[in-house]
Design an enzyme around this catalytic site. Structure first.
Site, PDB file in Angstrom:
ATOM      1  CG  HIS A 142      -1.698   1.269   1.396  1.00 25.86           C
ATOM      2  ND1 HIS A 142      -2.682   1.683   0.514  1.00 25.86           N
ATOM      3  CD2 HIS A 142      -1.617   2.240   2.344  1.00 25.86           C
ATOM      4  CE1 HIS A 142      -3.168   2.849   0.924  1.00 25.86           C
ATOM      5  NE2 HIS A 142      -2.543   3.211   2.029  1.00 25.86           N
ATOM      6  CD  GLN A 249      -5.046  10.583   2.123  1.00 25.52           C
ATOM      7  OE1 GLN A 249      -6.069  10.059   1.696  1.00 25.52           O
ATOM      8  NE2 GLN A 249      -3.982   9.869   2.447  1.00 25.52           N
ATOM      9  CB  THR A 358      -4.830   0.683   3.082  1.00 26.34           C
ATOM     10  OG1 THR A 358      -5.501   1.879   3.434  1.00 26.34           O
ATOM     11  CG2 THR A 358      -5.517   0.011   1.910  1.00 26.34           C
TER      12      THR A 358
END
Ligand code: MN
Length: 430
Positions: A142, A249, A358
């Site tokens: 990730h 974000q 994640t």
């Protein structure tokens, strides 16, 4: 104390479907409202919810040191604070009570009526009052994918990543359990090519497929938890959808990390599966290179083989699985996360929650977010109804599930199912 509850040969007098996540070897813990609207702590075998408060009042936990009201509460925090010995004794006893060879409760119709509920008679609640919530960033795949997309594929991992389980402090106030809908957040974003930010609904709402572990009281201010002891303080795990707004974000995260893009909602599955129940599924973590510093070094197996999946259900439509991954891909394990979190003397309390970050696997169908699955929206995912998704649309429902399986037993987490509603409309609030 041995974990007799895990005996793979044990069967229950309660009916358990072969594919159930909740055989008698699981015995997770949760909080639910009963048909009489009473809140209680409970467990589940097959599709039967079991009121632990009622079991205790009727004397089925005699001999285990428990306060009278330990299960008559709206959260598991006090029970979790009692520690591993108590969790283990209670799981072992529940296994005995519902064992096929034990007819005491089985033949007591009156008690069964008070203790056992069908799932449609109960409503799951938040199982813990989460004091503090920390989210890690511990999947190498990730971190590499995100680093490649947002910075530089040749230097996808920042220099600290292979040395530190990177994390940040999230908000516990927006953690909800399954079936609680959430709203698309609004915020500030900087559109591609623009020279000033704009305000409006996030256009890039995403899920993050994670697991989270819940701790017991672990240490006092100033006192680190040695890595060999860290797992002693982990009560159990849930499947965790750490909702994210990618456009917010991207604009806000420098230099202090994620803020409003992450703290508008996180959804957890309602049954906490104990670390004890997951023992048969221990596996080695990925090899770590470079070797971590001594305070982060683990020996033996500290990862768990937990299959994870995420799916999308459009409004009125069919469910499409978009990701299949596994908890075992995590580069940094839970013991390392907890040892690192407390190495500076930061106290960890009963009911604290730590997200894994994640969890992405090595293949393109094992990426744990839409950001990665669609590679920033450049490769949309096709759903069964023919529509495409780059990110999550209003009224879509995201479902996440997790389970472990070997030749003897399947231990699962059930699901966390959440619908994304449009931006909050104050006129609709009564
Ligand atoms: Mn996250």
């Amino acid at each position: 104390m041995p974990i007799s509850a895990n005996d793979p040969n044990r069967t229950s007098w309660l009916y358990v479907n072969k594919y159930s996540d909740f055989p008698i070897q699981n015995i997770p813990f949760g909080v639910f409202l009963t048909r009489e609207d009473i809140i209680t702590i409970g467990t589940r075998i097959g599709d039967t919810a079991i009121d632990l408060g009622a079991l205790h009042q009727l004397g089925y936990f005699d001999g285990i040191p428990l306060t009278d009201d330990i299960f008559l509460q709206d959260s598991l925090n006090d029970f979790i604070a009692d520690g591993r010995k108590t969790w283990r004794a209670v799981r072992n006893r529940v296994a005995e009570i519902f064992d096929s060879n034990n007819e005491t409760l089985k033949n007591n119709t009156k008690h069964k009526e008070i203790i056992c509920f069908r799932l449609d008679e109960i409503e799951m609640q938040m199982p813990v009052h989460v004091g503090d919530y920390t989210d890690f960033y511990s999947s190498k795949e990730h971190a590499t994918n995100v680093g490649s997309m947002f910075r530089d594929p040749d230097n996808a991992l920042l220099p600290n990543w292979l040395h530190i389980p990177v994390g940040y402090h999230g908000r516990s106030s927006s953690i909800v359990t399954t079936h609680i809908p959430i709203h698309r957040p609004q915020g500030q974003t900087m559109p591609e090519g623009a020279d000033k930010p704009v305000f409006g609904p996030s256009k890039l709402v995403d899920f993050e497929l994670e697991m989270a572990f819940i701790t017991t009281d672990a240490n006092d201010l100033g006192e680190p938890i040695p890595i060999e002891e860290a797992e002693e303080y982990i009560f159990g795990l849930v499947v965790f959808n750490d909702w994210s707004a990618r456009d917010i974000q991207k604009w806000e995260y420098v230099p202090l990390g994620p803020f409003l893009a992450k703290n508008f909602a996180s959804s957890m599955s309602p049954w906490i599966v104990t670390l004890d129940a997951l023992e048969p599924f221990r596996v080695a973590s990925p090899k770590q290179n470079p070797e971590p510093l001594p305070y982060l070094k683990t020996k033996g197996k500290h990862s768990f083989d937990i299959n994870l999946e995420a799916s999308i259900i459009p409004k009125g439509g069919k469910e499409t699985t978009v990701c299949k991954t596994n908890f075992k891909y995590m580069y940094w394990n839970m013991a390392q996360q907890l040892a690192h979190h407390t190495i500076n003397g930061c106290p960890v309390n009963a009911g604290d929650m730590m997200g894994s970050g994640t969890i992405s696997g090595p293949t393109e169908d094992s990426y744990g977010s839409m950001l990665e699955l669609t590679w920033k929206g450049t490769k949309p995912v096709k759903l069964k109804d023919g529509t495409e998704r780059k990110f999550i649309n209003d009224y879509d429902t995201v479902v996440m599930r997790g389970y472990c399986e070997n030749e003897d037993v399947r231990i699962g987490f059930g699901q966390v199912k959440t619908q994304l509603l449009p931006v909050f409309n104050p006129k609709k609030k009564k």
